[in-house]
Design a protein around this motif. Structure first.
Motif, mmCIF file in Angstrom:
data_model
loop_
_atom_site.group_PDB
_atom_site.id
_atom_site.type_symbol
_atom_site.label_atom_id
_atom_site.label_comp_id
_atom_site.label_asym_id
_atom_site.label_seq_id
_atom_site.Cartn_x
_atom_site.Cartn_y
_atom_site.Cartn_z
ATOM 1 N N TRP A 15 8.232 9.871 -18.093
ATOM 2 C CA TRP A 15 7.827 8.644 -17.406
ATOM 3 C C TRP A 15 7.678 8.858 -15.902
ATOM 4 O O TRP A 15 6.721 8.404 -15.278
ATOM 5 C CB TRP A 15 8.835 7.534 -17.711
ATOM 6 N N ASP A 16 8.628 9.567 -15.311
ATOM 7 C CA ASP A 16 8.519 9.833 -13.876
ATOM 8 C C ASP A 16 7.258 10.641 -13.563
ATOM 9 O O ASP A 16 6.565 10.385 -12.581
ATOM 10 C CB ASP A 16 9.755 10.590 -13.374
ATOM 11 N N GLY A 17 7.008 11.613 -14.419
ATOM 12 C CA GLY A 17 5.797 12.410 -14.230
ATOM 13 C C GLY A 17 4.553 11.551 -14.370
ATOM 14 O O GLY A 17 3.580 11.705 -13.625
ATOM 15 N N PHE A 18 4.600 10.634 -15.311
ATOM 16 C CA PHE A 18 3.453 9.753 -15.513
ATOM 17 C C PHE A 18 3.202 8.896 -14.273
ATOM 18 O O PHE A 18 2.053 8.722 -13.843
ATOM 19 C CB PHE A 18 3.674 8.850 -16.726
ATOM 20 N N ARG A 19 4.274 8.379 -13.702
ATOM 21 C CA ARG A 19 4.097 7.552 -12.502
ATOM 22 C C ARG A 19 3.458 8.365 -11.378
ATOM 23 O O ARG A 19 2.618 7.872 -10.634
ATOM 24 C CB ARG A 19 5.440 6.975 -12.051
ATOM 25 N N MET B 281 5.192 4.439 1.251
ATOM 26 C CA MET B 281 4.781 3.637 0.096
ATOM 27 C C MET B 281 5.122 4.336 -1.217
ATOM 28 O O MET B 281 5.614 3.707 -2.162
ATOM 29 C CB MET B 281 3.277 3.342 0.153
ATOM 30 N N LEU B 282 4.826 5.613 -1.293
ATOM 31 C CA LEU B 282 5.085 6.324 -2.547
ATOM 32 C C LEU B 282 6.573 6.359 -2.862
ATOM 33 O O LEU B 282 6.976 6.279 -4.021
ATOM 34 C CB LEU B 282 4.526 7.753 -2.484
ATOM 35 N N ARG B 283 7.379 6.450 -1.833
ATOM 36 C CA ARG B 283 8.807 6.567 -2.097
ATOM 37 C C ARG B 283 9.477 5.204 -2.224
ATOM 38 O O ARG B 283 10.262 4.986 -3.134
ATOM 39 C CB ARG B 283 9.456 7.401 -0.998
ATOM 40 N N ALA B 284 9.179 4.298 -1.318
ATOM 41 C CA ALA B 284 9.916 3.037 -1.315
ATOM 42 C C ALA B 284 9.301 1.989 -2.241
ATOM 43 O O ALA B 284 9.994 1.083 -2.690
ATOM 44 C CB ALA B 284 9.996 2.476 0.102
ATOM 45 N N VAL B 285 8.017 2.084 -2.508
ATOM 46 C CA VAL B 285 7.365 1.052 -3.316
ATOM 47 C C VAL B 285 6.999 1.582 -4.704
ATOM 48 O O VAL B 285 7.324 0.975 -5.718
ATOM 49 C CB VAL B 285 6.116 0.499 -2.599
ATOM 50 N N VAL B 286 6.336 2.723 -4.738
ATOM 51 C CA VAL B 286 6.025 3.299 -6.052
ATOM 52 C C VAL B 286 7.296 3.885 -6.674
ATOM 53 O O VAL B 286 7.428 3.946 -7.892
ATOM 54 C CB VAL B 286 4.918 4.378 -5.937
ATOM 55 N N GLY B 287 8.234 4.262 -5.823
ATOM 56 C CA GLY B 287 9.522 4.697 -6.337
ATOM 57 C C GLY B 287 9.578 6.151 -6.765
ATOM 58 O O GLY B 287 10.380 6.521 -7.611
ATOM 59 N N ASP C 165 10.312 10.219 -6.276
ATOM 60 C CA ASP C 165 11.170 11.063 -5.454
ATOM 61 C C ASP C 165 10.283 11.952 -4.573
ATOM 62 O O ASP C 165 9.053 11.975 -4.714
ATOM 63 C CB ASP C 165 12.138 11.883 -6.313
ATOM 64 N N ALA C 166 10.916 12.657 -3.667
ATOM 65 C CA ALA C 166 10.132 13.418 -2.674
ATOM 66 C C ALA C 166 9.286 14.492 -3.358
ATOM 67 O O ALA C 166 8.159 14.765 -2.942
ATOM 68 C CB ALA C 166 11.067 14.034 -1.637
ATOM 69 N N GLU C 167 9.830 15.090 -4.404
ATOM 70 C CA GLU C 167 9.098 16.160 -5.084
ATOM 71 C C GLU C 167 7.826 15.605 -5.733
ATOM 72 O O GLU C 167 6.732 16.174 -5.588
ATOM 73 C CB GLU C 167 9.980 16.820 -6.152
ATOM 74 N N THR C 168 7.983 14.496 -6.449
ATOM 75 C CA THR C 168 6.823 13.925 -7.132
ATOM 76 C C THR C 168 5.808 13.388 -6.121
ATOM 77 O O THR C 168 4.601 13.584 -6.280
ATOM 78 C CB THR C 168 7.269 12.802 -8.085
ATOM 79 N N ALA C 169 6.310 12.742 -5.090
ATOM 80 C CA ALA C 169 5.398 12.259 -4.044
ATOM 81 C C ALA C 169 4.651 13.429 -3.415
ATOM 82 O O ALA C 169 3.467 13.327 -3.077
ATOM 83 C CB ALA C 169 6.176 11.481 -2.990
ATOM 84 N N GLY C 170 5.342 14.550 -3.279
ATOM 85 C CA GLY C 170 4.697 15.738 -2.735
ATOM 86 C C GLY C 170 3.550 16.209 -3.617
ATOM 87 O O GLY C 170 2.495 16.621 -3.127
ATOM 88 N N VAL D 47 1.757 14.301 -5.512
ATOM 89 C CA VAL D 47 0.665 13.347 -5.338
ATOM 90 C C VAL D 47 -0.132 13.669 -4.077
ATOM 91 O O VAL D 47 -1.355 13.621 -4.065
ATOM 92 C CB VAL D 47 1.211 11.904 -5.271
ATOM 93 N N LEU D 48 0.598 14.019 -3.034
ATOM 94 C CA LEU D 48 -0.036 14.206 -1.732
ATOM 95 C C LEU D 48 -0.477 15.639 -1.488
ATOM 96 O O LEU D 48 -1.124 15.931 -0.478
ATOM 97 C CB LEU D 48 0.947 13.780 -0.624
ATOM 98 N N GLY D 49 -0.112 16.534 -2.407
ATOM 99 C CA GLY D 49 -0.449 17.930 -2.189
ATOM 100 C C GLY D 49 0.347 18.550 -1.048
ATOM 101 O O GLY D 49 -0.156 19.378 -0.293
ATOM 102 N N LYS D 50 1.593 18.098 -0.934
ATOM 103 C CA LYS D 50 2.450 18.607 0.140
ATOM 104 C C LYS D 50 3.778 19.059 -0.446
ATOM 105 O O LYS D 50 4.138 18.677 -1.547
ATOM 106 C CB LYS D 50 2.760 17.490 1.146
ATOM 107 N N ARG D 51 4.499 19.785 0.360
ATOM 108 C CA ARG D 51 5.857 20.124 -0.046
ATOM 109 C C ARG D 51 6.755 18.895 0.067
ATOM 110 O O ARG D 51 6.494 17.995 0.874
ATOM 111 C CB ARG D 51 6.403 21.246 0.829
ATOM 112 N N ALA D 52 7.811 18.905 -0.732
ATOM 113 C CA ALA D 52 8.736 17.773 -0.702
ATOM 114 C C ALA D 52 9.307 17.572 0.699
ATOM 115 O O ALA D 52 9.478 16.439 1.157
ATOM 116 C CB ALA D 52 9.856 17.980 -1.718
ATOM 117 N N GLY D 53 9.593 18.662 1.369
ATOM 118 C CA GLY D 53 10.162 18.554 2.706
ATOM 119 C C GLY D 53 9.220 17.861 3.678
ATOM 120 O O GLY D 53 9.654 17.079 4.535
ATOM 121 N N ALA D 54 7.944 18.133 3.543
ATOM 122 C CA ALA D 54 6.963 17.491 4.421
ATOM 123 C C ALA D 54 6.894 15.997 4.144
ATOM 124 O O ALA D 54 6.711 15.185 5.064
ATOM 125 C CB ALA D 54 5.587 18.130 4.223
#
Lengths: 246, 211
Positions: free
Chosen positions: B72-76, B146-152, B154-159, B161-168
């Motif tokens: 599910w997390d991956g799907f989001r 938005m990806l972290r606080a609203v879509v919910g 985590d940094a890795e998954t948001a990364g 989505v954005l094509g970035k490292r989690a740290g970025a």
């Protein structure tokens, strides 16, 4: 008003706030208010598109069985028959292509125009979406289209490697050989003949998200808009046949 | 997430499995769970065109979800990726820049409106105001928040989505929150906003009621 209200947020604070940690949020009541409002429960207007999306879902499900979940497909006799048909059609096209190449000295078109000279008549399903609508038949064209999209999606340097991968076997077969140029031309024709023209679909490839090499590599190098060049040939809307949704 | 009307990840994981098997009711459940967050995320990317882009994204999601592999997390994360790609296509086609109004002024105006206790429509205004406020950040920060606080995510998954490292992503979100916080503090000091801090407090109280 918390005594922490005006202390600058540091990295750790930010992580806790983003995770919704109540203590961290409590110390930032105004910021918490903004974030909470941004994530507030949905208003009805926000889900107004539900019926349209559900219709698209139903249409997609009726249209064709999943193409990558073969284990379930193969459990059904119908699927088996279709698989045989796909293989036969694939061989037929491959054969015709080779014959054409031999006869004319040019690379075969994978989608020959009405084939007066062909001994093998490709079934209507061998033409992807001839009417400009997505094929409603699970068969060769949709599969090849998908394979070509994936192939075209890969960076140039990876394509040769693709040809050796089992999942591209049908594509190699359809193109008439494990030859980079052949497959390039073949896919160019396939993609061009696909009216929905979505070679750029792959960044959304569901398999790409969790895959080890995912879509990230495709657009990580050119910044936030990095995938631009990759799906630049998208059709006007970048998706297939909105009509099919209803 | 709070934007998720159903909320139970187990139910949604089950819904995902069912939807992948063709269950339309399950698909609707997923839609209702994810659409608000996606729409809000898209709003910071394409503004008023977010609804159109979201519809576009859902057509793609509906079509391709059967072949999605993951939880599910991956799907989001995947759904957010689809939405983002559609948004980027849209931006490229439209060749328009998102017009960003002065963040403090926008928020102030909406907060003023939110003081009016009448009507449920204020909920939408509050949410819209908050999203506009976040959307006033530089885009990478706005997206990270938005990806972290609203879509919910985590940094890795948001990364992903954005094509970035989690740290970025963490850094961008941190900078975004810091900026938002600073602007909220500045808003306190704007003359003509009633009694300053007290007014802001009321405004935020109104925002918080939406929770």
């Amino acid at each position: 008003m918390s005594i922490h209200q005006n202390r600058p947020i540091d990295h750790e604070d930010a992580e806790q706030i983003l995770r919704g940690d109540p203590a961290a949020r409590a110390g930032r009541s105004r910021l918490d208010g903004v974030l909470a409002a941004a994530a507030a429960p949905a208003g009805a207007w926000e889900t107004a598109g539900e019926d349209a999306a559900a219709a698209a879902f139903a249409a997609a499900h009726l249209a064709s069985p999943p193409q990558r979940r073969r284990t379930s497909m193969l459990k059904s006799g119908v699927a088996k028959i279709l698989t045989v048909k796909v293989a036969a059609a694939c061989l037929a096209i491959g054969g015709a292509g080779v014959a054409l190449a031999a006869g004319t000295g040019v690379l075969p078109s994978p989608l020959p125009k009405p084939p007066a000279q062909h001994s093998v008549d490709p079934s209507p399903s061998a033409h992807p979406r001839p009417s400009g609508r997505p094929s409603r038949h699970p068969g060769l064209p949709a599969e090849l289209l998908k394979l070509c999209q994936r192939y075209a999606a890969d960076p140039d340097g990876a394509r040769l490697g693709d040809l050796g991968r089992p999942e591209f076997g049908k594509l190699v077969e359809g193109a008439g050989g494990k030859d980079r140029d052949r497959v390039d031309h073949f896919c160019a024709d396939v993609l061009e003949s696909d009216p929905s023209g979505t070679p750029g679909d792959y960044p959304d490839d569901p398999d790409g998200f969790d895959g080890s090499d995912g879509f990230d590599g495709a657009d990580s190098s050119d910044g936030p808009d990095g995938h631009d060049g990759l799906d630049g040939h998208d059709g006007p809307d970048g998706h297939d046949d909105p009509d099919g949704a209803s | 997430m709070a934007a998720d009307p159903i909320g139970d990840p187990h139910d949604l994981a089950a819904a995902l499995t069912a939807a992948q098997a063709g269950d339309e009711a399950a698909f609707r459940t997923i839609y209702r769970a994810q659409q608000p967050a996606l729409l809000r995320y898209l709003t910071v990317l394409v503004g008023a065109d977010a609804e159109d882009v979201a519809s576009d994204a859902w057509l793609r999601i509906a079509r391709d979800m059967r072949t999605f592999r993951g939880d599910w997390d991956g799907f989001r994360g995947w759904a957010a990726t689809v939405a983002r790609h559609r948004a980027m296509d849209h931006r490229r086609r439209a060749r328009r820049r998102l017009v960003v109004a002065g963040p403090v002024e926008v928020l102030a105006a909406d907060l003023a409106a939110a003081h009016d206790p009448a009507g449920e429509v204020l909920d939408a205004i509050d949410t819209a105001a908050a999203i506009a406020f976040i959307g006033s950040l530089p885009r990478d920060q706005a997206e990270a928040v938005m990806l972290r606080a609203v879509v919910g995510l985590d940094a890795e998954t948001a990364g992903k989505v954005l094509g970035k490292r989690a740290g970025a992503v963490r850094t961008a979100a941190y900078r975004g929150l810091r900026t938002l916080s600073r602007r909220l503090d500045q808003y306190d000091g704007i003359p003509g906003r009633g009694s300053g801090r007290a007014t802001t407090g009321m405004g935020m109280a109104a925002l918080k009621e939406v929770k």
